[in-house]
Every structure is written in C-alpha cells, then in structure tokens.
Design a protein around this motif. Structure first.
Motif, PDB file in Angstrom:
ATOM      1  N   LEU A 787       0.797  -1.227   0.000  1.00 19.68           N
ATOM      2  CA  LEU A 787       0.000   0.000   0.000  1.00 19.68           C
ATOM      3  C   LEU A 787       0.831   1.280   0.000  1.00 19.68           C
ATOM      4  CD1 LEU A 787      -2.861  -0.908   2.497  1.00 19.68           C
ATOM      5  CD2 LEU A 787      -2.782  -1.196   0.033  1.00 19.68           C
ATOM      6  N   SER A 788       2.097   1.174   0.377  1.00 17.26           N
ATOM      7  CA  SER A 788       2.886   2.391   0.564  1.00 17.26           C
ATOM      8  C   SER A 788       2.985   3.214  -0.712  1.00 17.26           C
ATOM      9  CB  SER A 788       4.283   2.047   1.076  1.00 17.26           C
ATOM     10  OG  SER A 788       4.971   1.225   0.146  1.00 17.26           O
ATOM     11  N   SER A 789       3.114   2.553  -1.856  1.00 16.86           N
ATOM     12  CA  SER A 789       3.279   3.301  -3.105  1.00 16.86           C
ATOM     13  C   SER A 789       2.073   4.189  -3.392  1.00 16.86           C
ATOM     14  CB  SER A 789       3.502   2.338  -4.275  1.00 16.86           C
ATOM     15  OG  SER A 789       2.389   1.479  -4.443  1.00 16.86           O
ATOM     16  N   TYR A 790       0.865   3.728  -2.982  1.00 16.38           N
ATOM     17  CA  TYR A 790      -0.336   4.549  -3.192  1.00 16.38           C
ATOM     18  C   TYR A 790      -0.278   5.809  -2.341  1.00 16.38           C
ATOM     19  CZ  TYR A 790      -2.391   0.482  -5.534  1.00 16.38           C
ATOM     20  OH  TYR A 790      -2.646  -0.561  -6.378  1.00 16.38           O
ATOM     21  N   ILE A 791       0.174   5.668  -1.108  1.00 18.66           N
ATOM     22  CA  ILE A 791       0.232   6.818  -0.209  1.00 18.66           C
ATOM     23  C   ILE A 791       1.246   7.840  -0.717  1.00 18.66           C
ATOM     24  CG2 ILE A 791       0.662   7.557   2.153  1.00 18.66           C
ATOM     25  CD1 ILE A 791      -1.810   5.777   1.808  1.00 18.66           C
ATOM     26  N   LEU A 792       2.432   7.374  -1.110  1.00 18.19           N
ATOM     27  CA  LEU A 792       3.467   8.273  -1.591  1.00 18.19           C
ATOM     28  C   LEU A 792       3.051   8.924  -2.907  1.00 18.19           C
ATOM     29  CD1 LEU A 792       6.672   6.175  -0.788  1.00 18.19           C
ATOM     30  CD2 LEU A 792       5.371   7.725   0.677  1.00 18.19           C
ATOM     31  N   ARG A 793       2.351   8.155  -3.755  1.00 23.23           N
ATOM     32  CA  ARG A 793       1.850   8.724  -5.012  1.00 23.23           C
ATOM     33  C   ARG A 793       0.839   9.824  -4.723  1.00 23.23           C
ATOM     34  NH1 ARG A 793       1.835  11.110  -9.481  1.00 23.23           N
ATOM     35  NH2 ARG A 793       0.718  10.275 -11.282  1.00 23.23           N
TER      36      ARG A 793
END
Length: 1307
Positions: A787-793
């Motif tokens: 999920l981290s990539s969604y938050i950073l995006r």
C-alpha cells in the motif's frame, strides 16, 4: 361396492408383520419406534378385526366393539450370584425361560412360556408381549427356569397390585415399573439374588370384534375358522388365496432369515396371485400391499430402479382402490400414501425427474388430509411436506414452494409436544433452512435473521448436532456476504469446524457437506481480507469435500463450482496457469452434471463464463472470451430476473463484453455492457456488500467508453460511480480500496486534479479499515506491504497541486499505521475517567485485551497441520479479537456522541494541530520520494503552515541506488552482527578496501561509503538545510527531526556530508539529528509531558555477552562496567539495576523494564523480517521479543539505549511502517530511543556508551536533579559521543561503518 372374493384371514401377528412392512418410511418409522409393544399389538388387533370382517363378507356399516385387556411388557430379570456362594456364574445361564401362571386358559391365548434373551452378564429381557385377558385375574405368578439349574425363583402379584400400577401410553410418559424380588420356595438359601421388573399397560383384547347386520363376528372364532381352512390342501383353495398365503409365508421367512431367495419367491407369488384377482376387487389389497413391501425390501438391497418403478405403480393402484372402496379407513390409506411418497422421493433422488418429486408432494398432501388425532404424527407429516417443498424450490426456484415450506415447518412446530429435544431441534433446523433458502432469491433481511434465530434455537436443544452447526455456519456466511461483518464469518468458520468435529456423533450428516461449507466460509473471508491462509484453507477443504462426495450426488456440481473459483484466486497469487485450466475443467464438469431446468444452472453457466474470462486474461485468445460471452448469455436466458443472482449474471456478461471491447474496440460491446451493468446496479441495494464492486465495474465501463467517445459525460459518470462505491459502509475494505485506486488512476491519467484529490482522500480513508485493530499486528503488516506506493503517489499529486497540507495529512494517516493503532490502544484515559469512570474502565479493558490479542503470533504452516480442536481454538481467538474491535468501535461512537467535549476523541488530528505541538528546538522534515517527484515538507514551531521544499536533483531511483550500494558495502565488509568487528588497526582496513571475494564482488571499484554520504548531502540534505537557513556551529543546539519515506528510511541522512575535502561540510555542523516514524509520534510526546514517579526512576543495565548460539561479545561487559563507573563518578544518586550473564534472563529483563524508567541493553539482537514482533534481544534463556515488551504496558518508560545490532534497520517491504525495534520501543511507551541502523562494532560500543552517559549525566534541562536521568537530552549526548569517536579514530570508511549506525529516535 364390488363383491369381494374369499380372502385369507389375518391374525394380529400377521397384521403386525404387514404393518412393519413400511418400517423404513419416515413417518411410520418415527411412530413405530416410539410406540410400545402393547400399542403396536392394539393397532394390529384393530386391523385384524376390520380385515377379517371384510374377508368374511361383512356388509353394511361396521361397528367396532372394543374389548379391553392388559399387556405385560418391558420385562427384565436381573440375576446376581450372592457373595460367598458356589453356584454357577450367571454368565453360564444361556437358556432361561419365563413361565407365567394366571393367564386365561383360553386356548387361543399365547402360551405361558416365554424365552428370555440375554441383555448383559446379569440381565435378561423378555421381548414378547404377555397378553392378559379382559379382566385381571386374582393373581399372577411368574417363575424363571434355567435349562441347567432348573427353577431359579418365582414371584406372585395380586390382581389389585397390578391394577393400581397400570402405566399410561408411550406418549404420556406416565411409566410405573413394578419391581419384586424372586425367591426359591424349595431352597431359601439359594445362591442367587433374582429381581423381576416389568410394566403393565391397558390394551385392546383379541376379543375385540366387528358388529355388522346384526351378526357378531367373534375374532377368536374367525381365527379358529382360519386354522381349519389352512389345514386343507392348497388345491382345495382358490389359486389367488393359496398364492397369497405362500407369498406371505415367504415374506415372513425372509424377515426371519434374510434369505434373498425367500424374498424372490414372495415377489413372484404376490405377482402371480394378483393376476388371478380382478382389477378393482378389494381382495387385491392384500396382494398389492405385500408386493409393494417386498419390492421395497429388494430395492433396499439391490438399488434396482425397476423395483422402484413397479413399487410406485403397485402403490398407486393400492391407493386408488382404497380411496374408492374403503375411504373411511384413513389409517391404512395414510400408510400407503407415505410409502408412495418415499418411493417417489427415492426415484427423484436417483433420476432427478421433477415429476417424481411432484408425485411425492401430492401423496404427502393426501396423507395429511387423512388426518390423525395424534399431534406428533401430524407434526412429522408437515415436516416431511416442508422438506419436499424445499427441495422442489431448489430445483425450480418457485418462490411459492419455499413460502409453503416455511408454513409447513411452522405448523409442524406448533403441533409438537416439545418433549423430544432431538425432534424439536430437527424441526427448528429445517425451518431455518427454509428461511435461509427464501433469503437467497429475495434478499429480505428478516428471512436471514429468522434463519439465524431458528438455528440458534435448534443448537440450544442439540449443541453437538453437526447438521445444525453446519447450517448455522451457512447462514452466518450469508449474513457476512450481505453486511460484511467479520464477526459473522469468523463464527461461521468456527461453527463449521465444530460440525466437522462432531460429525462422528451424527450418522445422518454427510462430511462432504461440512467440508464444502467450511471451505466456503474460508473463501468468503479470503475475499474480504485477501489473506492467503484463508485461501489455502478454502482449497484444502473444497478438495476434501470433492473427494468425499459421491459421483452422482446432487451437491457435487456446487463443490466443483466453488473449487474452480478457488483455483482462479490461487493463480492470482502464484501466476501458475495450470490453476486456470483446472478451474475451467472443474466448472465444465459442474455444468455438465446438472440437468436442464435446474434452478442452479444459470449460476453455474455464469461462473463457467467467468472461468473462460479468466482464461482469456491469460491467453488473450478471442475464442476464449467468445466462450465466456456465450455462457453468460445462456445464464441470462435460463435465469430468473426475480432473483438476486440475476444481477450478478448481468454484471458478468457486461464484464465479458468489456474484455472483448478492449481488444476489438467494438463500441456495440461497451454500450451493451453499460446497459446491462446499469440494469444490475439499479436494482442492487446501496447497503449490499457488493455495492462497491458493482460501482467499480460500471465506473470502469464508462471510463473505457470515454476513451473512444471523448464524451465528458462518460468520464463524469465513471468518476461518480467510483465515488459512490468508495462510500459503501458494508463493502469489504478491499473492494473500496480497489474502487478508490481506479478512481485515482484515471483522474491522474486525465489530469483532473480535483477528482484525484477526492480519490486519494477516499483511498487514504479506507487504508486503516483494511488493516484494522480487529486483526493481529502480523496480519496488518502483511496487508500493508503493497500500500505504501499509493500513499506516496497521493502525496506527490497533492504537492503538485499545491495542496501540501493534504500531502502531509495523507502521509500521516497512511504511514506508521500499526504503531499509531498501538499508541491509541495505550492512550491515557484520565480526562475521560473524570467524566465517566465506568465507560473509561470498560474502554481501557477492551483496549488492553485488543493490544494483547493483536500481539499474538500465527504460524501459517502450524495452522495447516493443526488438529480440528486446535483450529477451532484459533478461530475462536480470531472471533474474540474481532468482537473486541467491534465493541471498542461502538464505545468510541458512544463517547464521541454522548459525552460533551469528546467529539474528536482518538480521531486523527488535522494537519493544523501538528503546527501547534512542535518542539521549539528545531524543525521537523518530512521527505516524500516517489517516481514522479521528490519533496520535503518542513514543520517549524511558530509557523502557520508547512514549508514546501522541492528537491528536483534527487529522485526515487537515486534513493534506491544509494540504498543498494550501502547494503552491498555492508555485505562486502562482513558486518552482520555485533562481534564481527574489523581490525581497524590494520592499515589495509583503514584504507577501507572491501574483501575481494564472493559472488557479489565486482572488478570495478565499489562506491565508497563516503561517496554515498556525499551524494545524500549534495542532492538531498544540503538543499533542505539551506531552505531552513540553519546556522553552522561547532556545537549546534538546533535539532532536526527526519521523517523519511520509501528507500530513504534505510539511508543515514544524519551522516550526510562531505568529509574528505579541503572544505568539509556535514549535517552535524548544522543540527543534531533524530528520526521519527511519523510526525504524530513527536507531537504527542511534545503535547504530553510525563512525570516519572521516584520509585520508577532509574536505569536498568543489561549485559549478555554469552547468548546461546551467538558469538561471544566481551565488549558488552566492559560497556556496562564503564556506564556504572560514570554514574559513580558523577556522584549522582540514580537507582540502577545490573543484569549480567545468567542473571540477564527474559523474565528478569521484562520485570526490570517495568520497574526502571530507562534501560540500556548491550547484547545481540535481531530483526525478524517475516514476523516483526518476534524481533528482539538475546538474553541468557532466550529472546526478549518486541511483542512481550509491548504487552508489558511500561507506564513510566522514558529512554532506551539499544546497544545491539540492527535495532532500527526496518523492512524494505514495509518501509512506511518502520518495523524495527526502535519504533517498537517508542510504541511500547519510551519517549526516546538510541538504536543502530546495522551491526555495531563490539570494540567501539563501550566507547560510545561511556561518552554518551558522561555527557547525559551532566545535562538536566528538565530540572530532575542528580537522582534521575534526563532522557530528553539523549540526542545531544549521542551527537557528542559520536563526535568524540570520530575525533579519536578518524573518518576512514571503516570508521564510517562504526559510528554511522548510531541513531536517535523520538523526542
């Protein structure tokens, strides 16, 4: 009326035999099994009287004249050898006879000698009914004879004694057992104690007679006539009479001997006899009944369908003849109808022909019309009718049938006496099944609630009934499917596991049915939470169900259907295409084994279409998507628009058309897909758990059409449906997340910033629900990995649209989630307790229980190898965990809505609040690195808003490369754990050349550690320092708190700088660095000051140089000694406790941490990447795990120095969760932590520790005096200790690796 032919006369015994011909029939069975012998004989006597009345040519209205008698039954003889006597052992009495005196001397009465059958070593039973005359004689004498010993004893009963002890009927439960000791009149010193017990009941006498036309037909006389007639030769009788008698005799012989040849002769003779009796003649009834009974027995042996066919035809003629000629004989007509029902049901089960089921239902209605004054009998008949209507509903899907089924089961329950828990439970269970079946097509919630209520009622009567447990589990699955409540699916799994556990106690339960339902429960949970363990459990249990399901069983297609879906999900995790082909094969078999017109065929066809869609997604062959569309269209054609399944079928066809459109770009396909899906969505309730999934699907369709139509309304419709899907309160978090991510993707693709912001708002909102406190920490980490990539995006999108506040909000809410949850579970409740102590206490109790439950560890492999009892225990733990989470959420709602001032209790703080609780000593810098851009957001005390610092010269690929190079350098230098130190006195090592060996060695010179630090400084850290305008100083007082993201969490930002140039410049020249997992971790500590009780203040020193299985690290002993020496030299009166070597145990360490505010741990440590909560410190008797520290609730924790290896390393897959020991110690309550990014050198650890405490003991900014350690100065003390180490040993690459790993976390 047709003139009757001469018929053979019956005796009560032969009538009783014919009555038992339908003993396997459900209704007759239940009744006959519960009737006592006297009641069965009474029925036979009535039948005999009526039959013989007809057989002797009786005419006119019949009148039954009742003659009462008495029956002795349930007679037991108990014989025990007296102590010290030498008589034969009772086990030797193999041939005992009961002799009864006092029975009428009528020669037609039964003989007075009755055989006794052994029931146990000391008990014998008389299985024959002892019939007495109409009047009880003045006395009754009973004697027991042994073939070997002779007369064993006797007892006499007076007529009055028998008269006053008559028991009631079997239904009344009024049972009076007459008991008396027997004596041997000839030998008072007999060797045996003999006791006689029996029951006396009133019953019909054989003198019961039929009066007709003034003529009295005495039954006894008729029997004498029968005996005379049977003494003549067969040639003197009509052929049909002789054949019927022989057939009856052979039938009787078969029942006695079970010799199949006798049964064959009976069938042959009944058939031939019937050829001699004209159609419509009453005398055919005997032959028809006998033939049907004989065929039923043979079918039970051979399962030959021809026997069923003939039996049904025979019974139909029998019933038609009885209904036409003797309609008043309701009892025998009812029995024949019941046998027809059973035969028709059996043929339906074999062939699946709905006409047989219709015939069975019609027969049951007629049987009910025959009526009965016995409520239990009528209740049983209504139950069977309800079951058959249920089955026809399953076959045809006609709602009227299920409505009538519910009505029938309801009537059955009202007629039951309720004395029999088993029968009542069974009736409640079948009623529950009918409600559940009606819920599926109608979706009415009340039916679902009624089903669950009835199943729970039934379970209260029979707690170990596997059928009830399995049905309750199925009902809870439906509830979960509708409402998405994890409590329901966890209880469903537990119920199915218990059903499997108790299956051996329930002979009527099919294990394959339980396996299938258990697998479905796991399957539903997997679809909600996406945990692979549940998916594997589903596969294992589906395959077990299929293995135990007979090939011709009607449930097999549904098991195949479910297993096929399971294979598809396995493919999504393994990319093994074999799973897709397995899925298609299983689904094809499921469809091929269901007859045309079956209610489930549309669903099976729909799922076959889905399987071809899955195959198309792998092969991209148009033939496969065409097969999918064809099968979906068949499903639409055969399905009923009135059912909820029809909605799913429409959606499926729409999805298949979309798949073809994406290849062919045929607009007709996408238009039809939208029309179908809109039709489905319009009838789907917004509160349905599939709502988000449906909105996601139609949103995709509108977006796809926009790509070719360029009609803005399509784009807007797509976004609108995405938005509606994310707002669902019953959909699974996974479905909501997928919908939000699709929304965000297309909003960015089409450069719609407002939509993108709304989409990421929805996405961030659902992330905590995906990994909520109702799951273990271990499971939450598994869910958060991707999920981290969604938050950073999202943060990068927010920054690009100048919404820095949103970027910061999303980074805070979407990162460090697990630690935030743990922190909220440990929030002090003093303010709440002052307002409402009761609710505060309850909230604290639940929070602590959730904290402990969340820290439990699960081994997936151990789960698969567990026994059923262990699996049930695991599911009960999971259910309890979810229940706790639900109760806590309910309490939160109550607190926020009913207690003034607590409206925002434990809600995430808005970004504006962070600006109000920042430390005065320096800025907080959040760095977001994504493939699209890199930015820093600085929070400065006194500022109104965050400061945005663009970092155009640094990128995600830079961060990844630097991280990989640093890891390579660490590996090449062999730094793995404390104790693997490098000899820094060696000139070669000081030159810092790596080992030139190993598969990772490159002929090119590796990037030196110094170069990594130079790049970090030049492209990342220096631009931030300049933007903040930090002053340079030899001994800086400014602090800076780093909150990095992504791969930056593994890079030493605090050490960034240029070290070996003419003009060296490093971050340490400007600020003292600390790290934080999230901004909230820091602001909460700034906001909440802590006063440590004097009795808790102090320092725990733990040294373990000899941890079993790990290298000897003598420096730990030196380290602790130097710290203690510094404390003594400072003349401070600080409480200290030293735990060393064998005294440094897990228990002592845990207890010490609870008693001392500060702790210094000098030992080996390790991080468990797979199970982070198992990370810990190695002591004398094992590992002190992070989970144990977190469970301890250390209320006075202040500061921890983790002088061990890799205590802040983290996990690449969970970069945003800071899964390391340092963050764990912060979550456990410590306000500040000194930790290490990688392994430290045992040689230098004592130096760093000594200098650290020497500086810390001189500082007292908090005004604690000389009797306490001020942990708030730990960052400064570490800064100076590292500076001293560098000053003593220089800045070679080897020394870089010695001091860089030391970092400070927290306040």
């Amino acid at each position: 009326m047709t003139e009757p032919s001469s018929l053979p006369l019956l005796t009560p015994e032969s009538a009783l035999l014919f009555a038992s011909a339908g003993d396997s029939d459900d209704d007759g069975d239940e009744r006959s099994r519960t009737k006592c012998l006297s009641e069965k004989m009474s029925g036979a006597i009535v039948l005999t009287a009526r039959w013989n009345y007809l057989a002797t040519g009786g005419a006119g209205p019949e009148v039954m004249l009742i003659d009462w008698g008495w029956g002795v039954e349930e007679l037991f003889v108990d014989i025990e050898r007296r102590s010290g006597c030498n008589g034969s052992p009772t086990s030797s009495f193999d041939d005992l006879t009961l002799v009864v005196f006092g029975i009428s001397d009528d020669d037609l009465d039964p003989p007075t000698r009755f055989p006794l059958k052994r029931a146990s070593d000391t008990r014998w039973k008389c299985e024959t009914l002892i019939e007495l005359t109409g009047e009880i004689l003045p006395y009754l004498t009973v004697m027991v004879e042994s073939l070997d010993v002779g007369n064993l004893g006797q007892a006499t009963f007076s007529g009055a004694e028998l008269q006053c002890n008559v028991s009631g009927s079997s239904d009344s439960g009024d049972l009076k057992v007459i008991t008396k000791s027997m004596v041997d009149e000839e030998d008072v010193d007999a060797s045996y104690d003999i006791r006689l017990s029996f029951v006396v009941r009133k019953m019909l006498s054989r003198k019961t007679r039929v009066v007709a036309g003034g003529k009295i037909c005495d039954i006894a006389q008729l029997k004498k006539n029968e005996k005379c007639s049977t003494s003549n030769a067969d040639t003197q009788l009509p052929p049909e009479k002789s054949l019927l008698e022989r057939a009856t005799d052979h039938y009787d012989l078969y029942n006695e001997t079970e010799d199949p040849a006798k049964l064959e002769e009976a069938i042959s003779e009944f058939r031939e006899a019937l050829t001699h009796i004209p159609s419509g003649d009453l005398s055919r009834l005997h032959g028809l009944a006998g033939l049907a009974a004989s065929l039923r027995l043979r079918h039970g042996i051979t399962n030959n369908p021809d026997d069923l066919d003939e039996m049904i035809n025979t019974l139909e003629e029998d019933i038609a003849l009885r209904a036409a000629e003797v309609p008043e004989d309701h009892e025998t007509l009812r029995s024949a109808l019941i046998r027809l029902r059973e035969a028709s049901k059996a043929r339906y089960e074999n062939l699946g022909n709905i006409f047989d089921l219709n015939r069975a239902i019609d027969a049951q209605y007629q049987a009910i019309d025959c009526g009965s004054e016995e409520n239990d009998l009528m209740a049983n008949m209504w139950t069977h009718l309800g079951a058959m209507l249920f089955r026809r509903f399953e076959h045809l899907g006609n709602t009227e049938d299920i409505n009538k089924s519910i009505e029938a089961h309801g009537l059955s329950l009202t007629m039951m006496s309720g004395d029999d828990d088993f029968l009542t439970s069974d009736a409640l269970c079948t009623l529950g099944c009918s409600y559940l079946a009606r819920f599926k097509p109608t979706g009415v919630d009340e039916d679902l609630e009624q089903a669950a209520y009835r199943f729970r009622e039934a379970l209260g009567k029979q707690p170990k009934d596997s059928i009830v447990l399995s049905n309750l589990g199925a009902c809870l699955m439906r509830k979960f499917e509708k409402f998405g409540d994890l409590t329901d699916i966890n209880e469903a799994i537990s119920s199915q596991q218990k059903a499997l556990q108790f299956a051996h106690l329930n002979k009527d339960i099919a294990r394959y049915s339980i396996f299938n339902n258990l697998a479905l429960s796991f399957w539903y949970r997997y679809n909600h939470s996406r945990d692979v363990e549940s998916l594997q459990e589903a596969r294992i249990n589906f395959e077990s169900a299929l293995g135990e399901t007979p090939k011709d069983n009607p449930t097999r297609p549904f098991t195949l259907n479910n297993l096929a879906a399971c294979y598809v999900s396995l493919y999504s995790h393994t990319d093994d295409i074999v799973q897709i082909y397995r899925a298609v094969a299983a689904q094809l078999e499921a469809v091929e084994t269901v007859p045309e017109g079956h209610a489930w065929l549309p669903c099976l066809l729909d799922n076959l279409g889905r399987r071809y869609q899955n195959l198309f997604e792998v092969t991209r062959q148009l033939d496969h998507i065409q097969l999918a569309i064809d099968n979906h269209r068949k499903a639409v054609k055969t399905g009923s628009p009135e059912t909820t399944d029809f909605i799913i079928i429409l959606e499926s066809l729409g999805n298949a058309l979309r798949d073809r459109f994406l290849v062919t770009r045929d607009v007709a396909d996408i238009n039809e897909a939208i029309a179908l899906t809109e039709r489905a969505v319009n009838v789907l309730p917004a509160e349905h758990s599939s709502w988000a999934q449906a909105c996601h699907g139609i949103g995709n369709l509108f977006i796809d059409r926009y790509a070719v139509s360029e009609d803005k309304s399509d784009l807007e419709s797509g976004f609108t449906h995405y938005s509606l899907g994310t707002m669902s309160t019953t959909a699974s978090p996974y479905d909501r997340f997928r919908t939000a991510s699709a929304w965000a993707h297309w909003a960015m693709e089409y450069n719609d910033s407002p939509q993108a912001i709304s989409a990421f708002d929805a996405l961030v909102e659902v992330v905590p629900a995906m990994a909520g406190v109702g799951q273990t920490v271990q499971r939450r980490h598994e869910l958060l990995m991707n999920l981290s990539s969604y938050i950073l995006r999202g943060a990068s999108v927010a920054v690009s649209t100048e919404r820095v506040d949103k970027a910061l909000e999303w980074l805070e809410r979407g990162r460090g989630l697990v630690w935030s949850q743990i922190s909220s579970l440990r929030t002090p409740l003093d303010g709440l307790r002052a307002v409402d102590a009761t609710i505060a206490d309850r909230f604290e109790t639940i929070s602590r229980a959730l904290d402990a439950s969340g820290a439990r560890m699960q081994d997936p492999m151990a789960r698969f190898q567990a026994t059923i009892d262990q699996k049930i225990s695991l599911e009960e733990q999971a259910s309890s965990h979810v229940e706790l989470a639900k109760e806590r959420e309910s309490l939160l709602k109550t607190i926020r809505t009913t207690i003034p001032g607590f409206e925002n209790f434990l809600r995430p703080l808005p970004s504006s609040s962070w600006m109000q609780n920042l430390p005065e000593s320096g800025p907080v810098v959040v760095i977001n690195v994504h493939s699209t851009r890199c930015d820093a957001i600085a929070l400065i005390a006194g500022s109104e808003k965050p400061l945005h610092i663009p970092l155009p010269d640094f990128s995600l690929s830079d961060a990844v490369n630097l991280r990989q190079l640093l890891e390579k350098s660490l590996k090449q230098f062999g730094i793995t754990m404390r104790g693997s130190s490098i000899d820094l006195t060696s000139p070669e090592v000081r030159a810092m050349k790596p080992k030139l060996s190993g598969k990772n060695f490159s002929k090119e010179s590796p990037l030196l550690v110094e170069d990594i630090l130079r790049q970090l400084w030049s492209h990342l850290v220096k631009p931030i320092v300049e933007a903040l305008a930090l002053p340079r100083s030899e001994d800086p007082e400014t602090r800076i708190w780093w909150c990095p993201t992504g791969p930056l969490t593994f890079l030493p930002l605090h050490a960034a700088g240029i070290y070996t140039s003419e003009n060296p410049e490093t971050l340490s020249d400007y600020a003292v660095s600390s790290y934080i997992p999230t901004v909230a971790v820091l602001t909460e500590r700034v906001k909440s000051t802590r006063i440590i009780p004097e009795e808790k203040s102090g320092l725990l020193l733990v040294s373990q140089p000899n941890a079993p299985g790990y290298p000897f690290i003598p420096g730990t002993t030196t380290e602790i000694e130097r710290i203690a020496q510094k404390i003594n030299e400072s003349q401070a009166t600080i409480r200290t406790l030293r735990l060393e070597d064998e005294n440094a145990t897990v228990k002592a360490g845990t207890e010490g941490m609870e008693s001392y505010s500060c702790v210094h741990l000098a030992c080996h440590a390790s991080q468990d990447i797979e199970e982070p909560l198992k990370s810990g410190f190695y002591l004398h008797d094992g590992r002190l795990e992070l989970s144990a520290i977190m469970k301890s609730h250390i209320k006075s924790a202040d500061f921890a120095f983790l002088s061990a290896c890799q205590t802040s390393t983290g996990d690449h897959k969970l970069s945003e969760e800071a899964v390391h020991l340092a963050a764990g110690m912060l979550a456990a309550g410590y306000r500040g932590v000194v930790a290490t990014m990688w392994s430290i050198q045992d040689e230098y650890a004592p130096e760093v520790a000594e200098d650290f405490y020497a500086d810390l003991l001189l500082r007292d900014s908090a005004g604690l005096g000389r009797n306490a350690i001020d942990g708030s100065n730990a960052a400064y003390s570490l800064h100076r200790a590292v500076r001293n180490l560098r000053a003593r040993h220089g800045d070679s690459d080897a020394l870089f690796l010695a001091w860089i790993p030391y970092v400070h976390f927290g306040l």
